[in-house]
Write a protein that holds these residues in place. Structure first.
Motif, PDB file in Angstrom:
ATOM      1  N   GLY A  99       0.714  -1.254   0.159  1.00  0.00           N
ATOM      2  CA  GLY A  99      -0.043   0.028  -0.014  1.00  0.00           C
ATOM      3  C   GLY A  99       0.927   1.123  -0.177  1.00  0.00           C
ATOM      4  N   GLY A 133      -0.573   0.736   5.438  1.00  0.00           N
ATOM      5  CA  GLY A 133      -0.710   0.403   3.990  1.00  0.00           C
ATOM      6  C   GLY A 133      -0.592  -0.914   3.525  1.00  0.00           C
ATOM      7  N   VAL A 160      -5.450   0.693   5.515  1.00  0.00           N
ATOM      8  CA  VAL A 160      -5.806   0.250   3.906  1.00  0.00           C
ATOM      9  C   VAL A 160      -5.138  -1.034   3.772  1.00  0.00           C
ATOM     10  N   CYS A 161      -6.093  -1.645   2.510  1.00  0.00           N
ATOM     11  CA  CYS A 161      -5.894  -3.012   2.253  1.00  0.00           C
ATOM     12  C   CYS A 161      -6.365  -4.080   3.039  1.00  0.00           C
ATOM     13  N   VAL A 190     -10.122   0.651   5.044  1.00  0.00           N
ATOM     14  CA  VAL A 190     -10.360   0.748   3.554  1.00  0.00           C
ATOM     15  C   VAL A 190     -10.210  -0.628   3.030  1.00  0.00           C
ATOM     16  N   VAL A 200      -9.301   5.201  -1.200  1.00  0.00           N
ATOM     17  CA  VAL A 200      -8.384   5.545  -0.167  1.00  0.00           C
ATOM     18  C   VAL A 200      -8.905   7.210   0.287  1.00  0.00           C
TER      19      VAL A 200
END
Lengths: 247, 174
Positions: A99, A133, A160-161, A190, A200
């Motif tokens: 990420g 990320g 994220v991810c 996310v 994002v």
């Protein structure tokens, strides 16, 4: 399939009561104080951190105080502060997993998050948003904990991810944790592998809404459940050779 | 490459020569002659570049296969040297005196496979796994799934059947 009781990490652990400073005004002999740092209970010997991962001679080089939940009294001013915080999110430029590469388009001219008041900062001292990320290995988790604790409050975490959320494709890896929210508090998730920059940015928009609604209280959660988070971190980070709380 | 193999065969106990491309060949050498052969290739035959040093776990034969890939800059040819060592108490001579960067490969192999390279500097420093206390992870008898299940907590999986989900959403009173 293993049950939750088989794991040492339990989800529902009550926060330790003694850590949280008592509400001001409960004791009539004490001068009423709105701020937790006027309360001296957290300075008692029981509440001090031991820093047992460090060598004996280095232990008093580092702080032995726990994080304190931030308490506010003036709601109108707090709403104004939250509005300011939501429109000035500074991201810590710390890359974990794939990420970190995919987030770079956000600051380029096509998506350009600086028009939203966001920018990358090179040091945790200047940042308020920590973007996890991608997959988090044990080695990275140690650095994440250290960076997160060094960030000045108010601070927010965006995971994220899918790897940061449930392990993703590293679900059976010996070296990757599956749930980042057991080690640091997370405000917004996310999903995706990889999420598009639009996703994002939608996550950041959601984070702004949460901050303005006063619901992004991950920092206070971390302070209140500090012992639980610390126990989870120390369970997977085998060579704990840093202070118990870095700030 | 075949000529080189025939030339070296007088000097070393080589076997299993194979060449699938004009610029790439493989051969096998016993572990006691491996460092001598690699030194000979580097100093006499111009294989001056260590491309990589890696390992394969042949658990059925009880062997580790160490693969040294060397590169010759003059005619741009690669030569892979395969060395088989015992899986139990695995140990191999170090080549860090030939190439300084070999110590990093050997450090990695020590951590991932538990192969000892006596004399290699910084061999036991943690490479990727800090504070690892279980068996070396790239050995094939290490069960990564079982380790993950016992050491890390998993997020329980929620399954939403599309039919039930839409029914709940559109006709919640039914």
């Amino acid at each position: 399939m293993i049950e939750d009781k088989d794991l040492d990490i339990q989800e529902e652990t009550p926060p330790p009561e003694s850590v949280i400073p008592a509400e001001a005004g409960t004791d009539p002999t004490e001068p009423a104080s709105r701020y937790p740092f006027h309360n001296t209970e957290w300075r008692s010997e029981d509440c001090k951190l031991r820093n047992e991962g460090l060598p004996e001679e280095e232990r008093d080089w580092f702080a032995d105080a726990r994080p304190q939940p931030a308490r506010t009294s003036n709601q109108i001013m707090e709403k104004f502060f939250n509005w300011c915080r939501a429109h000035s999110l500074w991201i810590l430029a710390f890359g974990t997993g794939c990420g970190a590469i995919e987030l770079r388009p956000l600051v380029t001219s096509r998506y350009d998050i600086s028009r939203l008041g966001m920018q990358m900062r090179p040091t945790p001292r200047q940042a308020s948003v920590f973007v996890i990320g991608g997959y988090v290995s044990i080695k990275t988790l140690k650095r994440i904990v250290r960076s997160y604790e060094q960030m000045q409050g108010p601070k927010f975490v965006v995971a994220v991810c899918s790897c940061a959320i449930n392990g993703g494709m590293y679900w059976d890896s010996y070296n990757t944790i599956k749930r980042i929210d057991e080690y640091i508090p997370v405000d917004v998730y996310v999903t995706g592998c990889m999420p598009r920059p639009e996703a994002v940015m939608a996550g950041f928009t959601k984070l702004k809404e949460l901050i303005m609604a006063g619901k992004a209280e991950g920092q206070n959660l971390y302070a209140e459940k500090f012992d639980w988070y610390k126990a989870n971190q120390k369970q997977v980070i085998k060579d704990w050779n840093m202070p118990d709380y870095n700030w | 490459m075949k000529e080189l193999y025939e030339l070296l065969k007088d000097r070393f106990r080589l076997s299993d020569f194979s060449q699938k491309q004009p610029v790439q060949a493989w051969l096998k050498v016993p572990s006691d002659q491996a460092v001598a052969l690699i030194t000979h290739l580097r100093d006499i035959h111009g294989f001056s570049h260590l491309v990589m040093l890696t390992c394969v776990d042949w658990i059925e034969q009880g062997k580790f296969q160490l693969t040294y890939i060397l590169h010759n800059y003059h005619d741009h040819k690669d030569l892979g040297v395969k060395v088989y060592i015992d899986r139990e108490s695995a140990s191999m001579e170090s080549i860090h005196h030939l190439w300084e960067q070999a110590r990093t490969y050997q450090r990695e192999l020590y951590e991932m496979f538990g192969i000892s390279f006596p004399g290699s500097p910084g061999l036991t420093d943690p490479f990727i796994l800090e504070g690892w206390d279980d068996m070396p992870v790239m050995r094939r008898d290490f069960d990564t799934k079982a380790y993950s299940e016992t050491h890390y907590s998993h997020r329980p999986r929620e399954i939403h059947e599309p039919e039930e989900h839409m029914k709940q959403r559109m006709y919640p009173e039914d």
